[in-house]
Design a protein around this motif. Structure first.
Motif, mmCIF file in Angstrom:
data_model
loop_
_atom_site.group_PDB
_atom_site.id
_atom_site.type_symbol
_atom_site.label_atom_id
_atom_site.label_comp_id
_atom_site.label_asym_id
_atom_site.label_seq_id
_atom_site.Cartn_x
_atom_site.Cartn_y
_atom_site.Cartn_z
ATOM 1 N N HIS A 120 44.609 6.710 -2.088
ATOM 2 C CA HIS A 120 45.043 5.307 -1.477
ATOM 3 C C HIS A 120 43.868 4.661 -1.504
ATOM 4 C CE1 HIS A 120 48.800 7.078 0.500
ATOM 5 N NE2 HIS A 120 47.958 8.278 0.088
ATOM 6 N N PHE A 121 43.762 3.105 -1.622
ATOM 7 C CA PHE A 121 42.655 2.429 -1.510
ATOM 8 C C PHE A 121 42.886 1.456 -0.555
ATOM 9 C CE2 PHE A 121 43.511 3.378 -6.074
ATOM 10 C CZ PHE A 121 42.451 4.015 -6.392
ATOM 11 N N CYS A 122 41.657 1.163 0.212
ATOM 12 C CA CYS A 122 41.722 0.126 0.901
ATOM 13 C C CYS A 122 41.316 -1.350 0.440
ATOM 14 C CB CYS A 122 40.658 0.324 2.306
ATOM 15 S SG CYS A 122 40.979 1.829 3.066
ATOM 16 N N GLU A 123 41.749 -2.521 0.894
ATOM 17 C CA GLU A 123 41.152 -3.639 0.147
ATOM 18 C C GLU A 123 39.725 -3.642 0.204
ATOM 19 O OE1 GLU A 123 43.202 -6.171 -0.656
ATOM 20 O OE2 GLU A 123 44.995 -5.780 0.181
ATOM 21 N N PRO A 124 39.442 -4.113 -1.104
ATOM 22 C CA PRO A 124 37.798 -4.220 -1.346
ATOM 23 C C PRO A 124 37.101 -4.683 -0.320
ATOM 24 C CG PRO A 124 38.979 -5.208 -3.022
ATOM 25 C CD PRO A 124 40.191 -4.969 -2.095
ATOM 26 N N ILE A 125 35.859 -4.362 0.073
ATOM 27 C CA ILE A 125 35.095 -4.727 1.001
ATOM 28 C C ILE A 125 33.931 -5.292 0.516
ATOM 29 C CG2 ILE A 125 33.404 -4.119 2.839
ATOM 30 C CD1 ILE A 125 35.534 -1.619 3.450
ATOM 31 N N GLY A 126 33.625 -6.514 0.796
ATOM 32 C CA GLY A 126 32.161 -7.343 -0.014
ATOM 33 C C GLY A 126 31.215 -7.023 1.256
ATOM 34 N N ILE A 146 48.889 1.822 4.200
ATOM 35 C CA ILE A 146 47.395 1.190 4.865
ATOM 36 C C ILE A 146 47.645 -0.384 4.744
ATOM 37 C CG2 ILE A 146 44.964 0.678 4.652
ATOM 38 C CD1 ILE A 146 44.741 3.207 2.915
ATOM 39 N N LYS A 147 47.782 -0.848 6.299
ATOM 40 C CA LYS A 147 48.123 -2.259 6.483
ATOM 41 C C LYS A 147 47.061 -2.938 6.544
ATOM 42 C CE LYS A 147 52.815 -2.154 7.838
ATOM 43 N NZ LYS A 147 53.709 -1.774 8.878
ATOM 44 N N ASN A 148 46.735 -4.038 5.996
ATOM 45 C CA ASN A 148 45.751 -5.019 6.471
ATOM 46 C C ASN A 148 46.086 -6.095 7.165
ATOM 47 O OD1 ASN A 148 43.302 -6.993 5.400
ATOM 48 N ND2 ASN A 148 42.545 -5.116 5.093
ATOM 49 N N PHE A 149 45.103 -6.450 8.179
ATOM 50 C CA PHE A 149 45.652 -7.727 9.106
ATOM 51 C C PHE A 149 45.248 -9.052 8.720
ATOM 52 C CE2 PHE A 149 45.299 -3.838 12.500
ATOM 53 C CZ PHE A 149 46.857 -3.464 12.209
ATOM 54 N N GLY A 150 44.650 -9.027 7.560
ATOM 55 C CA GLY A 150 43.909 -10.285 7.074
ATOM 56 C C GLY A 150 42.511 -10.473 7.092
ATOM 57 N N PRO A 151 42.050 -11.632 6.719
ATOM 58 C CA PRO A 151 40.372 -11.647 6.650
ATOM 59 C C PRO A 151 39.596 -11.211 7.841
ATOM 60 C CG PRO A 151 41.542 -13.849 6.270
ATOM 61 C CD PRO A 151 42.487 -13.005 6.551
ATOM 62 N N ALA A 152 38.745 -10.227 7.795
ATOM 63 C CA ALA A 152 37.842 -9.426 8.798
ATOM 64 C C ALA A 152 36.580 -9.464 8.489
ATOM 65 C CB ALA A 152 38.722 -8.353 9.120
ATOM 66 N N ALA A 153 35.632 -9.267 9.509
ATOM 67 C CA ALA A 153 34.193 -9.061 9.213
ATOM 68 C C ALA A 153 33.601 -8.163 9.997
ATOM 69 C CB ALA A 153 33.361 -10.599 9.025
ATOM 70 N N SER A 154 32.533 -7.714 9.860
ATOM 71 C CA SER A 154 31.495 -6.911 10.512
ATOM 72 C C SER A 154 30.128 -7.301 10.490
ATOM 73 C CB SER A 154 31.629 -5.452 10.322
ATOM 74 O OG SER A 154 30.858 -5.021 9.329
ATOM 75 N N ALA A 155 29.529 -7.214 11.644
ATOM 76 C CA ALA A 155 27.953 -7.632 11.425
ATOM 77 C C ALA A 155 27.191 -6.537 12.253
ATOM 78 C CB ALA A 155 27.725 -9.089 12.037
ATOM 79 N N ALA A 156 26.069 -5.746 11.570
ATOM 80 C CA ALA A 156 25.517 -4.898 12.090
ATOM 81 C C ALA A 156 24.434 -5.365 13.394
ATOM 82 C CB ALA A 156 24.746 -4.223 11.195
ATOM 83 N N ILE A 157 24.318 -4.786 14.571
ATOM 84 C CA ILE A 157 23.455 -5.411 15.511
ATOM 85 C C ILE A 157 22.507 -4.330 15.386
ATOM 86 C CG2 ILE A 157 23.523 -5.457 18.075
ATOM 87 C CD1 ILE A 157 26.559 -5.793 18.080
ATOM 88 N N PRO A 191 39.675 -8.778 2.972
ATOM 89 C CA PRO A 191 39.460 -8.359 1.683
ATOM 90 C C PRO A 191 38.404 -9.199 0.949
ATOM 91 C CG PRO A 191 41.421 -9.664 2.100
ATOM 92 C CD PRO A 191 40.767 -9.604 3.233
ATOM 93 N N GLU A 192 37.654 -8.522 -0.167
ATOM 94 C CA GLU A 192 36.717 -9.347 -1.024
ATOM 95 C C GLU A 192 37.786 -9.483 -1.997
ATOM 96 O OE1 GLU A 192 33.475 -10.253 -1.289
ATOM 97 O OE2 GLU A 192 33.791 -11.083 -3.145
ATOM 98 N N PRO A 193 37.892 -11.011 -2.348
ATOM 99 C CA PRO A 193 39.023 -11.343 -3.547
ATOM 100 C C PRO A 193 38.297 -10.877 -4.924
ATOM 101 C CG PRO A 193 37.974 -13.167 -2.582
ATOM 102 C CD PRO A 193 37.408 -12.116 -1.741
ATOM 103 N N LEU A 194 39.265 -10.057 -5.578
ATOM 104 C CA LEU A 194 38.971 -9.841 -6.988
ATOM 105 C C LEU A 194 40.040 -10.140 -7.844
ATOM 106 C CD1 LEU A 194 37.453 -6.135 -6.248
ATOM 107 C CD2 LEU A 194 36.140 -8.427 -6.689
ATOM 108 N N GLU A 195 39.804 -10.776 -9.041
ATOM 109 C CA GLU A 195 40.829 -10.745 -9.832
ATOM 110 C C GLU A 195 41.518 -9.453 -10.153
ATOM 111 O OE1 GLU A 195 39.384 -12.761 -13.503
ATOM 112 O OE2 GLU A 195 37.795 -13.457 -12.188
#
Ligand code: AMP
Length: 401
Positions: A220-226, A319-330, A240-244
Motif C-alpha cells: 500500500h502507498f500513502c500519498e506522497p509527502i513533500g 488508507i484515507k487522506n483528509f486533504g492538504p496537511a502539513a507538519s512543522a518540527a519544533i 499530498p505533494e502533487p505529482l504527475e
C-alpha cells in the motif's frame, strides 16, 4: 490472505510482546498504536525516561550496540517482535538471532541490516535492482577519493556510510574540499568507520517520501509527502505533494521493488528525488519516517498505526487522506533538563484545525527536536503556513535543574 494473527493481552505467563529498540518520538507513537491493540511494549534506549518509555508497559536502558547486552535483553524479554526504531543497533546480532532462534525482526533483519549501511542499500538498489540513483563511489582514504572523483565530478556530496539525516555530510566544490570532508565524515559517522560514499550532486526539483506499507494484504502507498530539509534534517513536511501520474507511477515502481527485495511486513519511508519527469532513489528507512509525522493529522491511519497493523500481520484495508496537511518540527537550542513549554493555547487558538505533539524528551544538549505542529488547510501552502504558525507560537525554555 491468512487470518491467523492472535494477540494475548495482560497475561501472567506470556502476553504478545514487542521490544522497541529506540524510544524516541517515532517509537513513542508506534508504542501507543501497539498498546491500543493490546500488545505489551518493552521500550529500550540508551537513556532513561525516553519518550516511548513514558507510554510503554516496561522499559530497559542499555547500549543497543553492545551485542552481549542486546542478546541478554532479548533472551530475558522473549519478544514476539523486535522493532528497531533507530540505526545505532548491533544489527548483525538481530540477523544472527533471526537465523538461529527464529527471532522476528521488523520488518526483517535483512532490511534493518541493509539500511543501516549506505553501501549495502545503495549496492542493492543500483546494482542488483537496477534502480536509478545518483552517480556514486565508495572509498576508505583520501587517496582513493582523488582516484575516483572523476566518476561523479563537482559539486558532489560526501557521507559516512554509517550515518543518517545529514550527519557527517559535506558538499564538495573542488578537490581542495576532499581532505576536510573526509576527516569530518570519519569523526561524525556512526562507529567512526573511515568509509564514505561520494555522490554526484542531484539538482532535484523536489524531494519526497513515499510511505510504502508491506502487509498481509499487499503493498500500500500513502500519498506522497513533500518536505524541506535544513542541514539534512527535516523542518516541514506536507501531503499530498502533487505529482504527475507518470511520475507517481515511477515512484511506486521504485519503492515497491526495493521494499519487496528487503522483505517483511511494516512501513518503509522511501526517499526519492524528483527531477522533471525522472525519479531518483535516494535511500529508505525500514520504519516510520520523521517527515511522515504529517500522517498524524492527514490520514485515517497514521504511519504508526500502519506500521503496527502491518507488523502484527493485520490487513491495512483502505488508507484515507483528509486533504492538504502539513507538519512543522519544533526545535530548541540550549542545555538543561528543566523544560517548560509555553504558548500552547495561543498556538492552537490560531488554528482550529491544528494539532500538536510534545515528545517529552527529558533534556536538551545543543539542538533537539522536541515536538511537532500539525495542521490541515485548504491547500498545502495554507496547511504549511498554519503548521508553521503553531510551531512559532510555542516557546520552550531550557534550564539546568
Ligand atoms: P540523507 O542523509 O542521505 O537523507 O541526506 C540528507 C539530505 O541531503 C537529503 O534529504 C537531501 O536534501 C540532501 N542530499 C542527499 N544526497 C544528495 C545528493 N546526491 N544530491 C543532492 N542532495 C542530496
Amino acid at each position: 490472505m491468512s487470518s491467523s494473527t492472535e494477540i494475548t493481552t495482560a497475561q501472567k505467563s506470556h502476553s504478545t510482546t514487542a521490544l522497541l529498540l529506540g524510544s524516541g518520538e517515532l517509537g513513542k507513537e508506534v508504542a501507543i498504536e501497539l498498546m491500543r491493540l493490546g500488545v505489551k511494549v518493552v521500550a529500550c534506549d540508551r537513556y532513561d525516561n525516553a519518550p516511548a518509555m513514558q507510554v510503554s508497559s516496561e522499559h530497559a536502558v542499555l547500549d543497543m550496540k553492545d551485542k552481549t547486552a542486546l542478546t541478554a535483553l532479548i533472551h530475558q524479554v522473549q519478544p514476539d517482535f523486535v522493532i528497531p526504531e533507530i540505526e545505532a543497533i548491533a544489527t548483525d546480532t538481530l540477523l544472527e538471532l533471526e537465523e538461529k532462534e527464529g527471532l522476528k525482526v521488523i520488518p526483517s533483519a535483512k532490511a534493518v541490516n541493509f539500511t543501516m549501511n549506505r553501501e549495502a542499500i545503495r549496492t542493492l538498489a543500483a546494482k542488483e535492482l537496477d534502480l536509478p540513483t545518483s552517480p556514486y563511489f565508495f572509498a576508505s582514504s583520501v587517496k582513493e577519493i582523488h582516484e575516483q572523483i572523476s566518476k561523479v565530478g563537482f559539486p558532489c556530496i560526501m557521507k559516512p556510510v554509517m550515518s543518517s539525516s545529514g550527519k557527517g555530510q559535506s558538499t564538495l566544490k573542488s578537490e581542495d574540499d576532499i581532505e576536510k570532508a573526509f576527516e569530518y565524515a570519519c569523526t561524525e559517522g556512526r562507529g567512526h568507520e573511515s568509509r564514505v560514499i561520494v555522490e554526484g550532486f542531484v539538482k532535484f526539483d523536489r524531494e519526497i517520501t513515499l510511505l510504502t506499507v508491506s502487509a498481509i494484504d499487499g503493498i500500500h502507498f500513502c500519498e506522497p509527502i513533500g518536505h524541506r530539509q535544513e542541514n539534512g534534517d527535516y523542518r516541514e513536511s506536507w501531503q499530498p505533494e502533487p505529482l504527475e501520474d507518470e511520475v507517481l507511477i515511477e515512484c511506486k515502481r521504485i519503492s515497491s521493488r526495493v521494499v519487496k527485495a528487503l522483505g517483511g511486513f511494516g512501513i518503509f519511508g522511501v526517499e526519492l528525488f524528483i527531477c522533471g519527469k525522472s525519479v531518483i532513489f535516494s535511500e529508505l528507512s525500514p520504519r516510520p519516517h520523521d517527515t511522515g509525522m504529517v500522517t498524524l493529522i492527514s490520514q485515517n491511519l497514521s504511519e504508526f498505526a500502519l506500521h503496527a497493523r502491518a507488523l502484527l500481520g493485520l490487513p491495512i484495508g483502505e488508507i484515507k487522506n483528509f486533504g492538504p496537511a502539513a507538519s512543522a518540527a519544533i526545535l530548541v537550542k540550549g542545555h538543561g533538563n528543566k523544560l517548560c513549554y509555553q504558548g500552547l493555547s495561543e498556538a492552537l487558538a490560531t488554528c482550529p484545525n491544528g494539532s500538536l505533539r510534545i515528545f517529552g524528551k527529558p533534556e536538551v544538549n545543543g539542538e533537539r527536536r522536541m515536538g511537532v505542529a500539525l495542521a490541515l488547510g485548504d491547500t498545502i501552502q495554507d496547511a504549511t503556513q498554519k503548521a508553521c504558525q503553531i510551531r512559532d507560537s510555542i516557546k520552550i525554555t531550557v534550564e539546568e535543574e
